[in-house]
Design a protein around this motif. Structure first.
Motif: not given
Lengths: 64, 152
Positions: B27-29, B69-80
């Motif tokens: 989603x564009x900021x 370019x929509x490339x991931x920079x950082x990501x917070x994950x939780x997927x137990x």
């Protein structure tokens, strides 16, 4: 609804959800949603934490 | 920061459901050449007392920041419930120009709320919110979560 009266949350039907899953599986992994579900259930992704895989895996409940 | 809509898969009891911003696409900021991904999984369950009669529990989260370019920079994950890292963690990706040895590793974090992620975007990255009252809105929605969460 937000303050402008526009709905900000939409419940998708099962059909819409499967279409969403399929679209994102093709976008991120160049496979159909059906193929993604099959590979995921069979644990065929070597690195499930890879961003492209995670992007689609989070959408699995949309697939019904 | 965005007018994109949240889509949800449903509210069946005790079933893992999913929500995604912008139908799962980044989603564009506003005011930045940045994008974000917000995806969560949740369960609706019966609850007793002040938490009841129903409560929604987070089952997994995925908050990511992308470049122009929509490339991931950082990501917070939780997927137990996924194979591998079961605790909340942070990823840095190559597009962020992070040191190579930090790419793909799972940096441990505490539990991150969506409100914390949004606040990070606004305060630290100067993303412009669409509402002037963003601060009390985030405090209001985060309040019950902080009060009733079962772990940090």
């Amino acid at each position: 609804m937000n303050t402008n009266g526009r709905r900000k949350i939409k419940f998708l039907s099962r059909k819409e959800g499967r279409k969403l899953l399929d679209k994102q599986a093709r976008r991120y992994l160049r496979m159909s949603g059906e193929e993604f579900v099959r590979k995921w259930k069979a644990k065929e992704f070597d690195d499930p934490d890879r961003p492209e895989v995670m992007q689609v895996a989070f959408l699995l409940p949309f697939g019904g | 920061m965005t007018r994109d809509v949240l889509v949800v898969s449903g509210s069946d009891i005790n079933k893992v459901e999913s929500l995604a911003l912008n139908r799962g696409s980044p989603s564009r900021l506003k005011n930045k050449r940045l994008y974000m991904t917000v995806k969560m999984q949740y369960r609706v369950t019966k609850a007793e007392g002040v938490k009841g009669p129903w409560k929604v529990s987070t089952a997994a989260y995925f908050y990511a920041l992308h470049d122009a370019e929509q490339r991931e920079l950082i990501a917070f994950h939780w997927h137990p419930e996924t194979e591998g890292q079961k605790d909340p963690h942070l990823h840095f990706y190559g597009a962020s120009n992070v040191a190579a040895f930090l790419e793909k590793v799972h940096l441990p974090t505490g539990r991150i709320s969506l409100e914390q992620f949004l606040r990070f975007l606004i305060v630290e990255l100067k993303v412009k919110p669409l509402r002037n009252d963003w601060e009390p809105v985030l405090r209001r929605t985060e309040g019950p979560y902080v009060q009733h969460r079962s772990w940090h």
